[in-house]
Design a protein around this motif. Structure first.
Motif, PDB file in Angstrom:
ATOM      1  N   GLN A 229       5.556   5.079   4.952  1.00 26.98           N
ATOM      2  CA  GLN A 229       5.436   5.093   3.494  1.00 26.98           C
ATOM      3  C   GLN A 229       5.839   3.746   2.877  1.00 26.98           C
ATOM      4  O   GLN A 229       6.530   2.951   3.498  1.00 26.98           O
ATOM      5  N   ALA A 230       5.396   3.536   1.625  1.00 32.46           N
ATOM      6  CA  ALA A 230       5.551   2.245   0.941  1.00 32.46           C
ATOM      7  C   ALA A 230       6.995   1.742   0.922  1.00 32.46           C
ATOM      8  O   ALA A 230       7.225   0.528   0.931  1.00 32.46           O
ATOM      9  N   GLN A 231       7.947   2.656   0.931  1.00 33.23           N
ATOM     10  CA  GLN A 231       9.346   2.216   0.822  1.00 33.23           C
ATOM     11  C   GLN A 231       9.784   1.368   2.024  1.00 33.23           C
ATOM     12  O   GLN A 231      10.792   0.668   1.943  1.00 33.23           O
TER      13      GLN A 231
ATOM     14  N   PRO B 141       0.843  -1.199   0.000  1.00 34.20           N
ATOM     15  CA  PRO B 141       0.000   0.000   0.000  1.00 34.20           C
ATOM     16  C   PRO B 141       0.882   1.254   0.000  1.00 34.20           C
ATOM     17  O   PRO B 141       2.062   1.171   0.324  1.00 34.20           O
ATOM     18  N   THR B 142       0.331   2.407  -0.361  1.00 35.89           N
ATOM     19  CA  THR B 142       1.135   3.640  -0.380  1.00 35.89           C
ATOM     20  C   THR B 142       1.628   3.972   1.022  1.00 35.89           C
ATOM     21  O   THR B 142       2.697   4.555   1.189  1.00 35.89           O
ATOM     22  N   HIS B 143       0.820   3.591   2.045  1.00 36.15           N
ATOM     23  CA  HIS B 143       1.200   3.814   3.443  1.00 36.15           C
ATOM     24  C   HIS B 143       0.772   2.597   4.257  1.00 36.15           C
ATOM     25  O   HIS B 143      -0.298   2.039   4.000  1.00 36.15           O
TER      26      HIS B 143
END
Ligand SMILES: [Fe+2]
Ligand SMILES: [Fe+2]
Length: 177
Positions: free
Chosen positions: A30-32, A21-23
């Motif tokens: 955050q996605a990273q 997910p993006t978050h």
């Protein structure tokens, strides 16, 4: 596309989906920071803590528990008011701050404390204003904790908390315009 299992490096919680997910739905990272669960490092929360980082984690735990209690109160007032938007917002923020408290307890190797009842206003916009101030204080504290940390993992953790609480601050800013 098949779903897969992912895991968040900031809170440790798993997520099932086609892609990250993006978050993180649990802690807001955050996605990273969300990785394939096969790649999980089991020592992620085993950090040899400096005295400074231990004290800063304890201070962060107090902040998170206080903010979670405040958001729980704001959620209940919004529910009593029938304000579905404020209910959704404060409910989500309460869960995210409680998740931050859980992650902090993983580093400190302690059980998560019980949430004690918090005080708040009866008004959703007023609670958004107080939420803004609380997030602002948390951001200031976590930026300092990040800068004081000598352990790379603690620097990362506090740095990500700054990003997440900044997202919360922006939500409150939009709701108090
Ligand atoms: Fe997370
Ligand atoms: Fe938080």
């Amino acid at each position: 596309m098949r779903v897969r299992v992912f895991r968040c490096r900031i809170c440790g919680d798993p997520y099932i989906g086609e892609s990250p997910p993006t978050h993180c739905p649990f802690c807001g990272a955050q996605a990273q920071y969300i990785i394939d669960a096969h790649d999980w490092d089991s020592g992620e929360f085993d950090v040899e803590l400096s005295e400074v980082s231990r004290q800063n984690l304890e201070a962060a735990l107090d902040l998170e528990m206080g903010n979670a209690a405040f958001y729980a109160c704001a959620r209940d007032k919004a529910a009593a008011d029938g304000d579905e938007y404020m209910l959704a917002k404060f409910k989500c923020l309460m869960k995210v701050e409680a998740e931050h408290a859980s992650a902090i307890c993983k580093f400190l190797k302690i059980d998560k404390p019980e949430l004690s009842p918090g005080a708040c206003s009866a008004d959703g916009v007023e609670n958004s204003r107080e939420g803004y101030e609380r997030e602002d204080r948390a951001i200031g504290a976590y930026a300092r904790f990040r800068d004081e940390a000598t352990e790379p993992r603690m620097k990362e953790f506090f740095g990500v908390l700054v990003e997440i609480e900044t997202d919360h601050l922006e939500i409150h800013a939009d709701d108090t315009k």
